[in-house]
Design a protein around this motif. Structure first.
Motif, short mmCIF file in Angstrom:
data_model
loop_
_atom_site.label_atom_id
_atom_site.label_comp_id
_atom_site.label_asym_id
_atom_site.label_seq_id
_atom_site.Cartn_x
_atom_site.Cartn_y
_atom_site.Cartn_z
N SER A 43 1.06 3.98 -3.09
CA SER A 43 0.81 5.41 -2.85
C SER A 43 1.98 6.25 -3.34
O SER A 43 1.79 7.33 -3.92
CB SER A 43 0.58 5.66 -1.35
OG SER A 43 -0.60 5.03 -0.91
N SER B 9 -6.93 -6.54 -7.59
CA SER B 9 -7.17 -5.50 -6.59
C SER B 9 -6.12 -4.41 -6.67
O SER B 9 -6.42 -3.23 -6.45
CB SER B 9 -7.20 -6.12 -5.18
OG SER B 9 -5.98 -6.78 -4.89
N VAL B 10 -4.89 -4.77 -7.02
CA VAL B 10 -3.83 -3.77 -7.22
C VAL B 10 -4.13 -2.96 -8.49
O VAL B 10 -3.95 -1.73 -8.51
CB VAL B 10 -2.45 -4.45 -7.32
CG1 VAL B 10 -1.38 -3.46 -7.76
CG2 VAL B 10 -2.07 -5.08 -5.99
N ASP C 290 1.82 6.60 -7.08
CA ASP C 290 0.82 7.62 -7.43
C ASP C 290 1.41 9.03 -7.31
O ASP C 290 1.24 9.88 -8.18
CB ASP C 290 -0.39 7.49 -6.51
CG ASP C 290 -1.56 6.81 -7.20
OD1 ASP C 290 -1.51 6.64 -8.43
OD2 ASP C 290 -2.52 6.45 -6.50
N ALA D 172 0.83 -1.21 0.00
CA ALA D 172 0.00 0.00 0.00
C ALA D 172 0.86 1.25 0.00
O ALA D 172 0.56 2.23 -0.71
CB ALA D 172 -0.93 -0.02 1.21
N ARG E 181 -7.04 -2.27 -9.73
CA ARG E 181 -8.13 -1.33 -9.42
C ARG E 181 -7.61 -0.14 -8.63
O ARG E 181 -8.08 0.98 -8.81
CB ARG E 181 -9.22 -2.05 -8.63
CG ARG E 181 -10.37 -1.14 -8.23
CD ARG E 181 -11.57 -1.92 -7.74
NE ARG E 181 -11.24 -2.88 -6.70
CZ ARG E 181 -12.10 -3.78 -6.22
NH1 ARG E 181 -13.32 -3.84 -6.72
NH2 ARG E 181 -11.72 -4.61 -5.28
N ARG E 182 -6.61 -0.37 -7.78
CA ARG E 182 -6.08 0.69 -6.92
C ARG E 182 -5.31 1.75 -7.70
O ARG E 182 -5.39 2.94 -7.39
CB ARG E 182 -5.17 0.04 -5.86
CG ARG E 182 -4.22 0.96 -5.13
CD ARG E 182 -4.92 1.90 -4.18
NE ARG E 182 -3.96 2.70 -3.44
CZ ARG E 182 -3.34 3.78 -3.92
NH1 ARG E 182 -3.58 4.19 -5.16
NH2 ARG E 182 -2.48 4.45 -3.17
#
Length: 451
Positions: free
Chosen positions: A220, A241-242, A223, A216, A244-245
């Motif tokens: 971040s 799931s990664v 990003d 996580a 989608r993140r």
């Protein structure tokens, strides 16, 4: 993550067209080529300025080979990789429009070196990405030295600034890789990828080797760095799931081919390919009371040296199309197809106890065979039931060839004879599945027996 509206009218930064990477299979003392492994077989997609495109699929589907072929760590067998000025084309569908001056696959050594200034990679295992005998600062600064920056003080200042940007300390410059955790080493790998101020970063499973809590933090950080440096990202992962993140769009890959492309929100809300649907069903749900409704794919991923005909996913698909005039419950249809495939592969032996020949009627025990191979007690379609009964009788009698022939007369899906065409679902969302064909399938079904 980029705003999708910002791509309206934009030219792709990276445009991959019909990319192929086949590895020769050789045998004998003279290494005679007898075939090839089609690791990547006609992949096409675009990456736009400022966006993150996710490339997702099971291990072994060819994702990493795509990444290495783009930067020519692996030499492509065919296709084009157009960078910075590529003409726009249809995403997902194969093919191109002739040789292109910005085709990376045609670059000479000097052009390739210049290209690699603008396109950098982050690898899955940060530990193997660094020379243990070099300080991490020297490893990051080496990129600047290779590309002509000879002033050592300036190199050090740039690297120290980047180390701080990725959440480490400038003093970490003189430390060695073994002194850092996995998450810290991946941060250093990000710093190394950014040191030349690239336009595109290809991240190959950058968080799969990290603990969830560390994942996580690294996501971040990616990003933040994307926004700060105006990066485009090709993000490779097996974890939906990664995807989608962090991603704006996603391309789903199976056995060397892309089967679905679209905005992340659209693909997650309404997957159009059965393989995408199966991947999404495996994403953990935060509510323990929710029905998991997980799709379990049967069988194993086929050998890329000998991929299935037609749709490559048909040997495992839970929505495989039935021929015209046959109506069997879908899970039962899949089990019979698996039974047929095992017979064809020679991977099926009838246990003498299960297929007892001494039933009261003196004939073979079809019920025993059905139980042993998880076949339904009875199929709802009479035509299909007669074919299955006949095949089981011939199998127990020891005539496997006749059993396969009888099953193939009825239990033949159009998916194994028809290469799916690319279908546009609107909004940049497309997929390749014959379920979306509007044309009749009758031409593919000629010759199927009806008795």
């Amino acid at each position: 993550m980029a705003d999708g509206a910002s791509r309206a009218g934009a030219e792709p930064l990276l445009s991959v067209r019909d990319l192929r990477k086949h590895y020769p299979i050789t045998e004998g003392l003279l290494s005679r080529e007898v075939g090839s492994t089609k690791a990547v077989d006609g992949v096409s997609f675009d990456v736009y300025p400022g966006e993150t495109l996710g490339l997702v699929g099971e291990s072994g589907c060819g994702k990493s080979t795509v990444a290495k072929s783009i930067v020519r760590l692996e030499e492509p067998t065919g296709g084009e990789v157009r960078f910075n000025g590529a003409s726009r084309g249809e995403t997902g569908a194969g093919g191109g429009d002739g040789p292109h001056p910005n085709d990376v696959t045609r670059f000479d050594r000097a052009e390739l070196k210049s290209f690699r200034r603008d396109v950098q990679m982050v690898f899955q295992d940060p530990t193997s990405s660094f020379d243990p005998r070099m300080t991490v600062g020297s490893s990051v600064a080496e990129m600047l030295l290779v590309h002509g920056m000879t002033d050592g003080e300036t190199r050090r200042a740039i690297v120290e600034d980047l180390l701080e940007r990725v959440g480490l300390s400038a003093s970490d410059y003189d430390r060695y890789p073994h002194e850092f955790s996995g998450g810290q080493k991946q941060r250093i790998a990000l710093a190394r990828a950014l040191v030349l101020n690239p336009e595109l970063v290809i991240a190959d499973e950058p968080v799969s080797a990290l603990d969830v809590s560390v994942q996580a933090k690294v996501l971040s950080l990616i990003d933040e760095l994307q926004s700060a440096f105006g990066l485009s990202l090709l993000f490779i992962s097996h974890d939906m799931s990664v995807i989608r993140r962090i991603c704006d769009r996603v391309a789903v890959m199976y056995l060397g081919e892309i089967v679905e492309v679209g905005p992340v929100a659209d693909v997650f809300a309404d997957p159009q390919h059965p393989y995408t649907e199966a991947l999404l069903s495996a994403v953990p749900r935060p509510d323990p009371r929710a029905d998991p409704d997980r799709i379990e794919l049967t069988g194993t991923v086929p050998d890329p040296a000998d991929p299935p005909s037609g749709c490559r996913f048909h040997t495992r698909c839970h929505r495989v199309v039935q021929p015209e005039g046959v109506d069997v419950e879908q899970s039962a249809w899949r089990r019979v197809l698996d039974f047929r495939e095992r017979l064809r592969d020679g991977d099926l032996e009838v246990d003498a106890g299960a297929a007892d020949r001494t039933a009261a009627s003196g004939g073979p025990s079809a019920a025993g065979v059905r139980a042993e191979f998880d076949l339904p007690e009875r199929l709802g379609d009479e035509r299909a039931e007669r074919a299955l009964e006949a095949a089981i009788e011939r199998l127990v009698a020891g005539d496997e060839a006749a059993a396969i022939e009888r099953l193939s007369e009825v239990f033949r899906t159009p998916c194994e004879t028809t290469v799916p065409e690319w279908t546009d679902h609107g909004g940049g969302h497309g997929s390749a599945c014959i379920r979306h064909r509007s044309a009749e399938l009758s031409d593919d079904l000629e010759g199927i027996e009806t008795d």
